[in-house]
Design a protein around this motif. Structure first.
Motif, PDB file in Angstrom:
ATOM      1  N   ASP A 346     -36.706 -85.450  32.205  1.00 47.09           N
ATOM      2  CA  ASP A 346     -37.370 -85.884  30.973  1.00 47.09           C
ATOM      3  C   ASP A 346     -38.593 -84.996  30.758  1.00 47.09           C
ATOM      4  O   ASP A 346     -39.527 -85.019  31.559  1.00 47.09           O
ATOM      5  CB  ASP A 346     -37.779 -87.352  31.118  1.00 47.09           C
ATOM      6  CG  ASP A 346     -38.402 -87.955  29.877  1.00 47.09           C
ATOM      7  OD1 ASP A 346     -38.876 -87.197  28.997  1.00 47.09           O
ATOM      8  OD2 ASP A 346     -38.430 -89.198  29.787  1.00 47.09           O
ATOM      9  N   ASP A 438     -34.272 -86.518  27.040  1.00 45.95           N
ATOM     10  CA  ASP A 438     -33.680 -86.239  28.347  1.00 45.95           C
ATOM     11  C   ASP A 438     -32.166 -86.216  28.195  1.00 45.95           C
ATOM     12  O   ASP A 438     -31.537 -87.272  28.093  1.00 45.95           O
ATOM     13  CB  ASP A 438     -34.108 -87.315  29.347  1.00 45.95           C
ATOM     14  CG  ASP A 438     -33.522 -87.109  30.741  1.00 45.95           C
ATOM     15  OD1 ASP A 438     -32.760 -86.142  30.934  1.00 45.95           O
ATOM     16  OD2 ASP A 438     -33.831 -87.929  31.633  1.00 45.95           O
ATOM     17  N   TYR A 441     -30.070 -88.609  30.327  1.00 47.98           N
ATOM     18  CA  TYR A 441     -30.395 -90.039  30.329  1.00 47.98           C
ATOM     19  C   TYR A 441     -29.161 -90.881  30.027  1.00 47.98           C
ATOM     20  O   TYR A 441     -28.354 -90.561  29.149  1.00 47.98           O
ATOM     21  CB  TYR A 441     -31.469 -90.342  29.281  1.00 47.98           C
ATOM     22  CG  TYR A 441     -31.918 -91.783  29.280  1.00 47.98           C
ATOM     23  CD1 TYR A 441     -32.935 -92.221  30.114  1.00 47.98           C
ATOM     24  CD2 TYR A 441     -31.294 -92.732  28.450  1.00 47.98           C
ATOM     25  CE1 TYR A 441     -33.339 -93.544  30.136  1.00 47.98           C
ATOM     26  CE2 TYR A 441     -31.691 -94.057  28.464  1.00 47.98           C
ATOM     27  CZ  TYR A 441     -32.711 -94.459  29.308  1.00 47.98           C
ATOM     28  OH  TYR A 441     -33.093 -95.776  29.326  1.00 47.98           O
ATOM     29  N   GLN A 457     -39.560 -96.816  28.508  1.00 47.79           N
ATOM     30  CA  GLN A 457     -39.423 -95.514  27.855  1.00 47.79           C
ATOM     31  C   GLN A 457     -40.355 -95.402  26.653  1.00 47.79           C
ATOM     32  O   GLN A 457     -40.893 -94.318  26.370  1.00 47.79           O
ATOM     33  CB  GLN A 457     -37.969 -95.282  27.437  1.00 47.79           C
ATOM     34  CG  GLN A 457     -36.988 -95.194  28.603  1.00 47.79           C
ATOM     35  CD  GLN A 457     -37.337 -94.089  29.597  1.00 47.79           C
ATOM     36  OE1 GLN A 457     -37.990 -93.099  29.256  1.00 47.79           O
ATOM     37  NE2 GLN A 457     -36.904 -94.257  30.840  1.00 47.79           N
TER      38      GLN A 457
END
Length: 535
Positions: A346, A438, A441, A457
């Motif tokens: 990220d 990301d 993710y 997040q």
């Protein structure tokens, strides 16, 4: 630079006592121009309009070096949470908020917040009270719409900050024997008389919600007439939708929150910030272009000219002229547990200095690598000094900070969906994260775990922007600062089991003195109610 640090040192010994000013006197609905003047002068109307974004950077007290306006409110809220902290007590103007000390009704720290917000409300009431919709031009109707939007934003902040919610530190029954559950703050309207303002009880959650929603409905109707947002320092229709999304999240009306978050996304003239925009050492989080709504500090502003009483001085850790940075050795650092939870894939993890042994250590970009060498691990480099100039306070402090970003709306949409459907919540958070933050993710969590993951997040995305406080308090999440390896200063290592008591802010004593209707109805003082964690 020596001149400014002499000022910092002299401000180190500041009074804890309450200053003797009246909250009601500051917020009484007076006018800076008459209705006749407004009707006859476009410039008078515009002056009232621009007094609102100017108040973002209102210098409340030049002897209180934390009192630089709305950015200070954001920073206090962040330090009430657990994602960022201060690296030491030296030069730390914020330690009393961080350490839950002197938060009662008799201290300057509470008065600053209370008086600042109601002073800002006055700026909005001046527009609302002086622009007569029936005789206003189309452009003036747009100005009026901003007044309703600003006022709604301010009361939504205050309602969520002062509303008493159950916690593990103080009782809902205060020292006067009164139940203060769900009480917010007094509502000061433009049309109020002085007598009405002096007999003005705390509004219930229900009444406050109706008032804010009414203001936002008027803003939604009128603000499309606004033709110039002055570089995004004034709200547009997308911002009004965003405020409605925030309102409905507070009220746990998740269907409406999701609806208005999507409306805000669709109406916004920007998309999520790119990696290059987020990490840029020249324009990273210091210009309004990538945002929906922002506050600007200019070289004409008093807060910039002070050199040290401004957002950049206290939040931009690469600057050399302020309270944080290499000159003082005080840094804003991510909590170690918060930082470690962010995935290395990220790119937002690059907002913080990585430890030397981390694979990310060589990937973090700095304005000046020489300055970075002295930074503590996890120091935040999200907010860059103006134009990347870490040494010149006039240029370096002439920055902007975000009031609302479209990314927040994506997270509101995802969380609101998750409260109603696991599958839709998963789809929305996975889609946003994979596309914008990301590529690796993926979450398959469900229920409360999915909601907490979405909120986490969001906390990463909005770190330093003063929003995490609201989600922690709303969802009754604990704050955990004491753990093995913690990097919180020793006197701030509190662990709660629910929302912290200090998130129910206390009204200032001068409000009781000038407004008897709130006498006996204050929130309990949360100061020092939690023991400090130790190994």
């Amino acid at each position: 630079m020596k001149r400014y640090f002499k000022s910092i040192l002299s401000a180190g010994l500041f009074s804890l006592a309450l200053v003797n000013t009246s909250c009601i006197e500051e917020t009484e609905p007076t006018s800076v121009a008459t209705t006749k003047q407004i009707a006859e002068s476009a410039s008078a109307t515009e002056a009232l309009l621009m007094a609102q974004p100017a108040y973002f950077n209102h210098l409340w007290d030049e002897d209180r070096h934390y009192s630089f306006g709305y950015g200070a409110m954001m920073h206090v809220r962040d330090l009430f949470a657990s994602d960022i902290t201060k690296s030491s007590t030296s030069y730390n103007q914020w330690r009393y908020w961080l350490c839950n000390q002197y938060q009662g009704d008799a201290y300057i720290f509470g008065q600053f917040i209370w008086n600042y917000y109601y002073g800002f409300v006055l700026a909005s009431n001046n527009i609302i009270g002086n622009v007569v919709e029936g005789s206003a031009t189309e452009e003036q109707k747009g100005y009026l719409g901003t007044g309703y939007a600003f006022r709604a934003m301010l009361y939504l902040d205050m309602a969520r900050m002062y509303e008493f919610l159950p916690n593990d530190g103080t009782s809902n029954i205060n020292a006067n024997g009164n139940d203060v559950t769900n009480l917010t703050v007094p509502i000061v309207k433009a049309e109020m008389t002085q007598d009405e303002a002096r007999n003005n009880p705390r509004a219930s959650r229900t009444d406050m919600a109706k008032f804010i929603e009414s203001d936002l409905n008027k803003a939604e109707e009128l603000i499309p007439n606004l033709t110039n947002t002055q570089g995004k320092t004034l709200p547009d229709l997308a911002c009004v939708y965003g405020l409605k999304a925030r309102l409905y999240m507070w009220l746990e009306d998740y269907a409406k929150a999701k609806e208005y978050a999507r409306k805000a996304i669709d109406a916004a003239n920007v998309g999520p910030m790119t990696q290059q925009e987020c990490l840029n050492t020249t324009t990273g989080f210091n210009v309004t272009d990538p945002w929906m709504w922002g506050a600007k500090q200019t070289t004409e502003d008093d807060v910039v000219q002070t050199g040290i009483i401004n957002w950049t001085s206290h939040v931009s850790d690469e600057s050399t002229f302020g309270y944080c940075g290499p000159a003082t050795g005080l840094y804003n650092v991510a909590s170690k547990s918060f930082y470690n939870r962010i995935k290395d894939t990220d790119f937002r993890k690059l907002w913080f200095k990585a430890p030397d042994d981390s694979p990310l250590a060589s990937k973090v970009s700095y304005v000046n690598k020489a300055y970075a060498a002295d930074m503590d691990d996890y120091t935040m480099v999200k907010f860059r000094p103006g134009n990347g100039n870490a040494d010149d306070y006039m240029e370096g402090s002439a920055t902007a900070y975000p009031i609302m970003r479209v990314e927040e709306m994506y997270f509101i949409e995802a969380e609101a969906a998750a409260h109603q459907s696991d599958s839709e919540g998963q789809q929305l958070i996975n889609s946003f994260m994979k596309q914008y933050r990301d590529p690796n993710y993926n979450t398959t969590l469900t229920g409360a775990n999915l909601i907490e993951e979405i909120v986490f997040q969001k906390r990463v995305e909005l770190v330093g922007e003063g929003q995490s406080f609201f989600d922690i308090k709303r969802l009754n999440y604990p704050v955990v600062r004491g753990y093995e390896g913690t990097n919180f200063i020793a006197t701030a290592r509190f662990n709660t089991t629910t929302r912290p008591a200090w998130m129910n802010l206390v009204m200032v004593r001068t409000e009781k003195n000038n407004n008897p209707a709130v006498d006996g109805w204050n929130n309990p003082d949360p100061s020092d109610v939690y023991p400090v964690w130790s190994k």
